[in-house]
Enzyme design. Structure first.
Site, PDB file in Angstrom:
ATOM      1  N   TYR B 302       0.840  -1.201   0.000  1.00 20.24           N
ATOM      2  CA  TYR B 302       0.000   0.000   0.000  1.00 20.24           C
ATOM      3  C   TYR B 302       0.875   1.250   0.000  1.00 20.24           C
ATOM      4  CZ  TYR B 302      -3.971   2.978   1.105  1.00 20.24           C
ATOM      5  OH  TYR B 302      -4.955   3.940   1.063  1.00 20.24           O
ATOM      6  N   TYR B 352      -4.827   5.631  -7.615  1.00 24.78           N
ATOM      7  CA  TYR B 352      -5.210   5.416  -6.218  1.00 24.78           C
ATOM      8  C   TYR B 352      -6.649   4.939  -6.140  1.00 24.78           C
ATOM      9  CZ  TYR B 352      -6.218   6.815  -1.339  1.00 24.78           C
ATOM     10  OH  TYR B 352      -6.595   6.869  -0.028  1.00 24.78           O
TER      11      TYR B 352
END
Lengths: 135, 398
Positions: B302, B352
């Site tokens: 992440y 994203y």
């Protein structure tokens, strides 16, 4: 638009911190039974399991822990550049508060800081932090 | 103590994956994006909306289970759930889908994330905060301790964490730059990546403008409009569907050693803001999976910011605490290195989607379909957002 972003007053866990600041006092929450400091503040001490927690007075001296100079503005009330500081209280290690300093500053870890109370338009004040040797 | 987790290893699988285009302005509603990605995942699996009986959403999503079931025409939803917050969601959402299936609550679960993160709700602008009524916080948000003092965004929060890591370990901007460049190198192979056709050099990185020191433009991810979805079902069922199943080996969450309340900002009140929940999540995941960091062939880590990857390299045991910077600069993460990461470009260079794109790219790797396929890869780690708690997922090739 108002002139300032203000903390909501009257919250049952955190409100007393901002009410104290309005009186130009800096406080922190700690457990009366075992002394553990609690931040963000709440009613129960997870360390000893007790509910005997209360607000203590701080002398308002601290050390700089971390910081960031904001160069890209994200909010109209916070024109860049400005500096976000995170300090740890000298008289309550483990309690860290965030403050705002106008402009870009050259800072270093561990530098001495002290509280100053910045008046707000509602007659209250916000606890801010500045290098201890300034002014 | 891990008997049930061990018994559940590889019993569920990702049977389908779907994404929209990743873009700056979708000109469509978030519901349309969620619907499109979900239909793509169903088509990929060879399933129809009426085959879905479960949905797991992220609490940050605008779209609820009934919104999406209604738009897709799912007639009989027997299970719905949500788990987050934010980037912690995707790995945990897949875990919750698996738990629902293993518990008999559903058979075929749609997991999704959709957002107009560029054209409508820009997190980088402190999106949760209204600019016209600036009285903030209260009721366990703790925003009152941060927003009035100018701490308003994730970028500023991670900047404070980065400065703390620099203070403690001497981490440098160049080391963060290596992370940005690695993700860009992978993106340059990915036609879906928003930065697919733009290269990034160290000179570009170091000369990029400072946003919130010590983080610069290229330390930040790409605010994106888009959606991603995956279909989770039993491995037995997945074997009879269109794609090769991607086995869900294990899933785990984890808390930092010094957890505080609130969502994101209270991390700066922790004794050590460089300690994240990923450490515990990784330890638990590796134990439940029976697969350790040395056996991971590829990882989707992440990456809301470069520092997020650096902290997780340490937390997930790929290097020692404090050595994330030198490790990132060592070339290990680069194409051809020992730990290829974010092989589609990640948040930093692909787009994203709040971590769901990482699950999709991991599934591609385990199907042998990545735009930068790691030859012979059999295990893929996926991690979720590092604040306030951690989450991670281990996938395996069938």
């Amino acid at each position: 638009m108002a002139d300032r972003v203000l903390p909501r007053k009257g919250d049952r866990d955190t409100g007393a911190f901002f009410e104290a600041a309005d009186r130009r006092e800096l406080v922190y929450k700690a457990c009366d039974d075992c002394g553990t400091v609690i931040n963000p503040p709440r009613a129960r001490c997870a360390k000893c399991g007790g509910w005997n927690t209360s607000w203590k007075q701080s002398a308002g001296k601290a050390r700089l822990n971390t910081w960031s100079v904001v160069h890209q503005q994200v909010h109209p009330l916070f024109p860049a550049p400005y500096t976000i500081v995170v300090v740890e209280l000298d008289d309550a290690p483990g309690i860290r508060y965030v403050g705002y300093m106008d402009g870009a500053h050259d800072l270093h870890e561990g530098m001495a800081m002290r509280v100053r109370f910045e008046p707000t338009e509602d007659g209250g004040a916000l606890p801010q932090w500045m290098p201890d040797n300034a002014e | 103590m891990d008997e049930l987790a061990i018994a559940a290893r590889d019993k569920c699988a990702i049977a389908g994956i779907g994404v929209t285009e990743f873009m700056k302005d979708s000109r469509r509603s978030v519901l349309s994006l969620a619907t499109e990605a979900s239909l793509a995942a169903l088509e990929d699996a060879g399933l129809r909306p009426e085959d879905v009986d479960g949905i797991v959403r992220c609490p940050h999503d605008q779209i609820t289970h009934n919104d999406l079931a209604s738009s897709l025409g799912i007639p009989d939803l027997t299970y719905w759930g949500e788990v987050g917050p934010g980037g912690v969601g995707p790995c945990a959402q897949v875990g919750q889908a698996m738990a629902a299936i293993m518990g008999g609550l559903a058979t075929t679960v749609l997991v999704f994330r959709s957002l107009n993160g560029r054209s409508e709700d820009r997190f980088g602008q402190g999106g949760h905060m209204t600019k016209s009524a600036p009285v903030v916080g209260g009721r366990a948000t703790y925003d009152e301790y941060f927003l009035p003092f100018g701490l308003m965004t994730a970028g500023q929060t991670f900047a404070l964490m980065t400065q703390s890591h620099m203070n403690k370990f001497g981490t440098t901007s160049e080391q963060l730059g290596h992370i940005a460049i690695v993700c860009r190198e992978y993106a340059n192979h990915n036609p879906r990546a928003q930065m697919g056709d733009r290269t990034l050099t160290m000179e570009d990185y170091l000369s990029s403008r400072m946003i919130s020191s010590p983080l610069r433009l290229f330390d930040f991810c790409l605010e994106t409009d888009g959606a991603a979805a995956v279909i989770v079902t039993t491995t037995e069922r997945a074997k009879n569907l269109r794609q090769k199943p991607v086995l869900i080996r294990a899933q785990a969450g984890g808390c930092p050693p010094d957890m505080r309340g609130g969502m994101m900002f209270p991390i700066v009140m922790r004794d050590d803001p460089t300690e994240i929940g990923g450490k515990k999540a990784g330890e638990t995941l590796y134990r439940k999976a029976g697969i350790g960091p040395d056996e991971i062939d590829v990882a989707q880590i992440y990456d809301c910011f470069t520092i997020s990857i650096l902290l997780q390299l340490e937390a997930y045991g790929f290097c020692k605490k404090g050595e994330g910077g030198p490790f990132a600069a060592s070339g290990a993460l680069r194409p051809g290195g020992s730990l290829p990461i974010n092989t589609g470009g990640g948040h930093l260079s692909e787009g994203y989607i709040h971590g769901m794109g990482h699950v999709v790219e991991a599934a591609r790797q385990m199907r042998g379909e990545s735009s930068y396929q790691i030859e012979g890869a059999e295990t893929c780690l996926v991690t979720g957002g590092p604040l306030p708690t951690g989450s991670a997922l281990m996938l395996r090739r069938a």
